[in-house]
Scaffold this motif. Sequence first.
Motif, PDB file in Angstrom:
ATOM      1  N   ARG A  52       0.827  -1.210   0.000  1.00 48.46           N
ATOM      2  CA  ARG A  52       0.000   0.000   0.000  1.00 48.46           C
ATOM      3  C   ARG A  52       0.858   1.256   0.000  1.00 48.46           C
ATOM      4  N   LEU A  53       1.956   1.242   0.753  1.00 48.97           N
ATOM      5  CA  LEU A  53       2.859   2.393   0.752  1.00 48.97           C
ATOM      6  C   LEU A  53       3.499   2.587  -0.618  1.00 48.97           C
ATOM      7  N   ALA A  54       3.900   1.499  -1.245  1.00 42.20           N
ATOM      8  CA  ALA A  54       4.499   1.593  -2.579  1.00 42.20           C
ATOM      9  C   ALA A  54       3.485   2.143  -3.574  1.00 42.20           C
ATOM     10  N   ASN A  55       2.236   1.660  -3.502  1.00 44.75           N
ATOM     11  CA  ASN A  55       1.191   2.166  -4.400  1.00 44.75           C
ATOM     12  C   ASN A  55       0.933   3.645  -4.164  1.00 44.75           C
ATOM     13  N   PHE A  56       0.910   4.053  -2.916  1.00 40.82           N
ATOM     14  CA  PHE A  56       0.689   5.454  -2.579  1.00 40.82           C
ATOM     15  C   PHE A  56       1.811   6.332  -3.142  1.00 40.82           C
ATOM     16  N   LYS A  57       3.049   5.880  -2.977  1.00 39.12           N
ATOM     17  CA  LYS A  57       4.182   6.677  -3.443  1.00 39.12           C
ATOM     18  C   LYS A  57       4.231   6.775  -4.965  1.00 39.12           C
ATOM     19  N   SER A  58       3.772   5.734  -5.657  1.00 33.03           N
ATOM     20  CA  SER A  58       3.844   5.741  -7.119  1.00 33.03           C
ATOM     21  C   SER A  58       2.635   6.412  -7.773  1.00 33.03           C
ATOM     22  N   ASP A  59       1.483   6.441  -7.084  1.00 32.11           N
ATOM     23  CA  ASP A  59       0.280   7.036  -7.680  1.00 32.11           C
ATOM     24  C   ASP A  59      -0.606   7.613  -6.575  1.00 32.11           C
ATOM     25  N   ARG A  60      -0.463   8.888  -6.336  1.00 32.45           N
ATOM     26  CA  ARG A  60      -1.226   9.542  -5.280  1.00 32.45           C
ATOM     27  C   ARG A  60      -2.602  10.010  -5.760  1.00 32.45           C
ATOM     28  N   SER A  61      -2.942   9.715  -6.993  1.00 29.05           N
ATOM     29  CA  SER A  61      -4.227  10.169  -7.535  1.00 29.05           C
ATOM     30  C   SER A  61      -5.412   9.482  -6.856  1.00 29.05           C
TER      31      SER A  61
END
Length: 77
Positions: A52-61
């Motif tokens: 989830r942290l990796a997803n957040f960092k790569s796509d904050r949209s």
Amino acid sequence: MNIQYISDSQGITTGVFIPINDWNALKSKYSEIEKEEANNIPQWHKNVVSDRLANFKSDRSQTLDFDQAIDDIENNF
């Protein structure tokens, strides 16, 4: 120490409630308790958080403003 025992409907003890002040005192006295707590987190939980942290960092949209999210929740109930 004011410990409360938690029992199920059959009277079998299933847990213990320790007031937070007592818990903090125990953690101060026995420093290895916190290490034990950290070691008890299942690896799959750690993996989910990491993903989830990796997803957040790569796509904050996909993230929401906190205040807007609270407003949306309150308006829908």
